[in-house]
Design an enzyme around this catalytic site. Structure first.
Site, short mmCIF file in Angstrom:
data_model
loop_
_atom_site.label_atom_id
_atom_site.label_comp_id
_atom_site.label_asym_id
_atom_site.label_seq_id
_atom_site.Cartn_x
_atom_site.Cartn_y
_atom_site.Cartn_z
N ASP A 40 16.19 10.36 5.89
CA ASP A 40 15.44 10.23 4.64
C ASP A 40 15.57 11.54 3.88
O ASP A 40 15.47 12.62 4.45
CB ASP A 40 13.97 9.91 4.94
CG ASP A 40 13.23 9.44 3.70
OD1 ASP A 40 12.82 8.26 3.67
OD2 ASP A 40 13.06 10.24 2.74
N ASN A 96 7.53 -0.46 4.79
CA ASN A 96 6.71 -0.60 3.58
C ASN A 96 7.19 -1.82 2.82
O ASN A 96 8.40 -2.01 2.65
CB ASN A 96 6.81 0.65 2.72
CG ASN A 96 6.23 1.87 3.40
OD1 ASN A 96 5.27 1.77 4.16
ND2 ASN A 96 6.80 3.04 3.14
N HIS A 109 14.11 -1.79 4.52
CA HIS A 109 14.47 -0.67 5.40
C HIS A 109 13.34 -0.37 6.37
O HIS A 109 12.17 -0.60 6.06
CB HIS A 109 14.79 0.59 4.58
CG HIS A 109 13.75 0.94 3.57
ND1 HIS A 109 13.66 0.30 2.36
CD2 HIS A 109 12.75 1.86 3.58
CE1 HIS A 109 12.66 0.81 1.66
NE2 HIS A 109 12.07 1.74 2.38
P1 AMP Z 1 9.98 3.35 0.69
O1 AMP Z 1 9.10 4.23 -0.14
O2 AMP Z 1 9.36 2.79 1.93
O3 AMP Z 1 10.65 2.29 -0.16
O4 AMP Z 1 11.13 4.30 1.24
C1 AMP Z 1 12.21 4.72 0.47
C2 AMP Z 1 12.65 6.03 1.05
O5 AMP Z 1 13.96 6.32 0.58
C3 AMP Z 1 11.78 7.23 0.66
O6 AMP Z 1 11.18 7.77 1.84
C4 AMP Z 1 12.77 8.21 0.01
O7 AMP Z 1 12.52 9.54 0.37
C5 AMP Z 1 14.09 7.72 0.54
N1 AMP Z 1 15.26 8.00 -0.29
C6 AMP Z 1 15.37 7.86 -1.62
N2 AMP Z 1 16.63 8.18 -2.03
C7 AMP Z 1 17.31 8.53 -0.91
C8 AMP Z 1 18.65 8.97 -0.66
N3 AMP Z 1 19.57 9.10 -1.63
N4 AMP Z 1 19.00 9.25 0.62
C9 AMP Z 1 18.10 9.13 1.62
N5 AMP Z 1 16.84 8.71 1.45
C10 AMP Z 1 16.44 8.42 0.20
#
Ligand code: AMP
Ligand code: ZN
Length: 123
Positions: A40, A96, A109
């Site tokens: 992440d 989530n 995810h």
């Molecule tokens: P959610 O809030 O459960 O939808 O999780 C989405 C997650 O994606 C968040 O924890 C972000 O920090 C992560 N995220 C967003 N963009 C990227 C990226 N380019 N690479 C890795 N993680 C990411």
């Protein structure tokens, strides 16, 4: 639940589909035919990895009966990654879902969080 799998179309507008395609780089700590795992970008624990299906599914809310094998594979991948990462004291798997669930990326995810003691209830 519908018996057929949810839509399989990927989207160039979807951040995680772009990571799957390689359009956006990510350090793939895990990959099999169905899913990938990568760190992440904004870690909330010493170990914070995301496990995503290669096929686009928007969220758990749009998962169908035909997706159950894939969903099981995601959990199995998280378990294998946790072993590789040495999370022998435990970890947390989070999915989530939707606005109230705190989902910000609309491609299903799992978060794999570990390396510290988790609290309950979550925020
Ligand atoms: P959610 O809030 O459960 O939808 O999780 C989405 C997650 O994606 C968040 O924890 C972000 O920090 C992560 N995220 C967003 N963009 C990227 C990226 N380019 N690479 C890795 N993680 C990411
Ligand atoms: Zn997607």
């Amino acid at each position: 639940m519908k018996a057929t799998p949810s839509s399989s179309s990927s989207s160039s507008d979807c951040l995680f589909c772009r990571i799957v395609s390689g359009d956006i780089p990510a350090n793939r700590v895990y990959e099999d035919e169905l899913c990938i795992g990568f760190p992440d970008i904004n870690p909330q624990a010493p170990t914070h990895l995301l496990i995503i299906p290669k096929r686009h599914i928007a969220s758990a809310a749009s998962a169908a009966e035909g997706d159950t094998g894939l969903l099981g594979s995601l959990v199995a991948a998280a378990s294998a990654i946790a072993r590789n990462e040495g999370l022998s004291k435990g970890y947390r798997i989070v999915m989530n879902t939707g606005d109230d669930g705190g989902q910000t990326v609309n491609h299903l995810h799992l978060h794999l969080l570990g390396g510290r003691r988790m609290t309950w209830p979550p925020g």
